[in-house]
Scaffold this active site. Structure first.
Site, PDB file in Angstrom:
ATOM      1  CE  LYS A  33      -2.361   1.845   3.588  1.00 39.76           C
ATOM      2  NZ  LYS A  33      -2.291   3.327   3.464  1.00 39.76           N
ATOM      3  CG  ASP A  60      -5.233   4.442   0.879  1.00 40.27           C
ATOM      4  OD1 ASP A  60      -6.322   4.846   0.434  1.00 40.27           O
ATOM      5  OD2 ASP A  60      -4.989   4.320   2.101  1.00 40.27           O
ATOM      6  CE  LYS A  62      -7.551   6.868   3.468  1.00 41.52           C
ATOM      7  NZ  LYS A  62      -6.130   6.469   3.325  1.00 41.52           N
ATOM      8  CG  ASP A  65     -11.651  18.078  -6.183  1.00 42.29           C
ATOM      9  OD1 ASP A  65     -12.581  18.875  -6.474  1.00 42.29           O
ATOM     10  OD2 ASP A  65     -10.489  18.437  -5.948  1.00 42.29           O
ATOM     11  CB  THR A 124     -10.032   2.509  11.386  1.00 42.82           C
ATOM     12  OG1 THR A 124      -8.730   2.927  10.969  1.00 42.82           O
ATOM     13  CG2 THR A 124     -10.613   1.541  10.372  1.00 42.82           C
ATOM     14  NE  ARG A 216       1.397   2.702  13.019  1.00 48.06           N
ATOM     15  CZ  ARG A 216       0.575   3.594  13.555  1.00 48.06           C
ATOM     16  NH1 ARG A 216       1.050   4.518  14.376  1.00 48.06           N
ATOM     17  NH2 ARG A 216      -0.706   3.565  13.275  1.00 48.06           N
TER      18      ARG A 216
END
Length: 238
Positions: A33, A60, A62, A65, A124, A216
């Site tokens: 990603k 990714d 996002k 607009d 999230t 992570r």
């Protein structure tokens, strides 16, 4: 689609990224990603470099607009040969439709398969309290996410990014081939960080996640390869 573990490459520069990827054997093909930090820092070339190594890409960014702007941007992303990309479902029906149109056109022009168009529902990191008090949404979190997922499905999206806690509820109400890509995944005993709605890889598999996003716990692990293989095994075993 197979159930991939998507590794979030939250690195600041190409040196950190290279050090991370060099730890994996050449024959191991990953789903990686690329988010805003890495893409804005290194640009489209980093996508091409990783694709040349045979890895799949979840780009990714996002997008959110006006429909015309998103459509034109998606033409460019469709040309890049990525496998997944994202928009915000809150952009609305016309924007979702325009995004799919641009993505399809760009991929066709470059001779690629059309990437899966995934829509972000609620991040999230957003709690139920924030949903009501900061976004002024009167629905519950589950109701809000369902409405946005249904909108995505109706207007051409292939799936959503959602909390693993919402997958089981959503799957019963959406098409069988609709994808549920879930961040907020933490191995048992790991720190949650800034994620408020989390599950373990095995729990996400049982809930019905199509793919999980893990950053992570893999990228900062003492042995990233072992951490990745353990999470993949946990996710694939259910």
């Amino acid at each position: 689609m197979e159930k991939p573990v998507m590794i979030a490459l939250d690195f600041k520069n190409q040196g950190e990224l290279k050090h991370f990827l060099d730890q994996f054997p050449a024959h191991v093909k990953l789903t990686l990603k690329i988010g805003m930090e890495l893409f804005y820092g290194l640009g489209p070339d980093i996508v091409r470099d990783i694709r040349e190594k045979g890895h799949d890409i979840f780009l990714d960014l996002k997008l959110n607009d006006i429909p015309n702007t998103v459509e034109k941007a998606m033409v460019q992303l469709g040309r890049m040969g990525v496998q997944y990309t994202t928009i915000h479902a809150l952009g609305g029906s016309e924007m979702i439709r325009a995004a799919k149109r641009g993505l399809t056109a760009g991929a066709k022009e470059a001779g690629h398969q059309t990437p899966k168009l995934l829509a972000v529902t609620e991040l999230t990191s957003i709690s139920e309290t924030q949903l009501h008090e900061e976004q002024n949404v009167g629905l519950s979190m589950s109701e809000q996410v369902l409405k946005l997922a249904e909108l995505t499905s109706q207007f051409g999206g292939d799936g959503v990014i959602c909390s693993p806690n919402e997958v089981e509820y959503l799957k019963a109400k959406l098409p069988e081939d609709f994808l549920f890509v879930t961040p907020g995944i933490r191995p048992a005993g790991a720190e949650k960080g800034d994620q408020k709605r989390t599950m373990t890889p095995a729990e996400a598999a049982v809930a019905g996640s199509s793919a999980i996003v893990v950053g992570r716990p893999i990228t900062l692990a003492e042995d990233p390869v072992v951490a990745y293989q353990t999470i993949l095994s946990d996710f694939s075993s259910k």
